[in-house]
Design a protein around this motif. Structure first.
Motif, PDB file in Angstrom:
ATOM      1  N   SER A  96       0.828  -1.209   0.000  1.00 45.75           N
ATOM      2  CA  SER A  96       0.000   0.000   0.000  1.00 45.75           C
ATOM      3  C   SER A  96       0.860   1.256   0.000  1.00 45.75           C
ATOM      4  O   SER A  96       0.549   2.233  -0.695  1.00 45.75           O
ATOM      5  CB  SER A  96      -0.925   0.016   1.215  1.00 45.75           C
ATOM      6  N   ASP A  97       1.954   1.221   0.762  1.00 44.73           N
ATOM      7  CA  ASP A  97       2.869   2.358   0.803  1.00 44.73           C
ATOM      8  C   ASP A  97       3.481   2.597  -0.573  1.00 44.73           C
ATOM      9  O   ASP A  97       3.571   3.739  -1.035  1.00 44.73           O
ATOM     10  CB  ASP A  97       3.950   2.114   1.852  1.00 44.73           C
ATOM     11  N   ILE A  99       2.288   1.678  -3.486  1.00 50.00           N
ATOM     12  CA  ILE A  99       1.247   2.101  -4.428  1.00 50.00           C
ATOM     13  C   ILE A  99       0.925   3.583  -4.225  1.00 50.00           C
ATOM     14  O   ILE A  99       0.709   4.315  -5.188  1.00 50.00           O
ATOM     15  CB  ILE A  99      -0.008   1.218  -4.278  1.00 50.00           C
ATOM     16  N   SER A 100       0.921   4.013  -2.961  1.00 51.74           N
ATOM     17  CA  SER A 100       0.597   5.414  -2.702  1.00 51.74           C
ATOM     18  C   SER A 100       1.678   6.359  -3.228  1.00 51.74           C
ATOM     19  O   SER A 100       1.413   7.527  -3.482  1.00 51.74           O
ATOM     20  CB  SER A 100       0.381   5.651  -1.204  1.00 51.74           C
ATOM     21  N   ARG A 101       2.907   5.871  -3.415  1.00 48.10           N
ATOM     22  CA  ARG A 101       3.998   6.696  -3.944  1.00 48.10           C
ATOM     23  C   ARG A 101       3.938   6.850  -5.460  1.00 48.10           C
ATOM     24  O   ARG A 101       4.586   7.730  -6.016  1.00 48.10           O
ATOM     25  CB  ARG A 101       5.341   6.090  -3.578  1.00 48.10           C
TER      26      ARG A 101
END
Length: 115
Positions: A96-97, A99-101
């Motif tokens: 998730s981290d 993907i958020s970047r």
């Protein structure tokens, strides 16, 4: 793709998550089998204690061994399942981290022309 593009790492994490999920499913199956062994051991011990079906001391010892084996297997697999679930959660958080970047952009449909 640029060097800081995390798509390869995301793919690797997803593969790891799938492997962890398979391991967790195996643990669940072993937990179920362990519970069945414990129940079977208790039932066999009751049969041996009541003297039904000609069961004797060897059946009682076998039932105790079955129960102890089930308890050990249950404890081991429950512990492994907890560790696997924690690893899955950590991998999903990392995914998730990453993907958020990624600089995602919204893609809109083109207007439809009526003929």
């Amino acid at each position: 793709m640029t060097e800081d593009d995390p798509t390869d790492e995301i793919s690797e994490i997803e593969e790891r998550i799938e492997a962890f999920a398979e391991a967790a499913e195996r643990c669940r199956k072993f937990i179920l089998a362990s519970k069945a062994a414990i129940v079977s051991g208790v039932a066999l011990l009751l049969v041996a204690m009541l003297g039904l079906f000609g069961a004797g001391q060897s059946a009682a010892l076998g039932s105790i061994a079955l129960m102890l084996g089930g308890i050990v297997s249950l404890g081991s697999n429950v512990s492994t399942l907890r560790q696997t679930d924690a690893a899955i959660n950590a991998a999903e958080a990392r995914r998730s981290d990453l993907i958020s970047r990624i600089g995602l952009r919204v893609v809109r449909d083109a207007p439809v022309k009526l003929i």
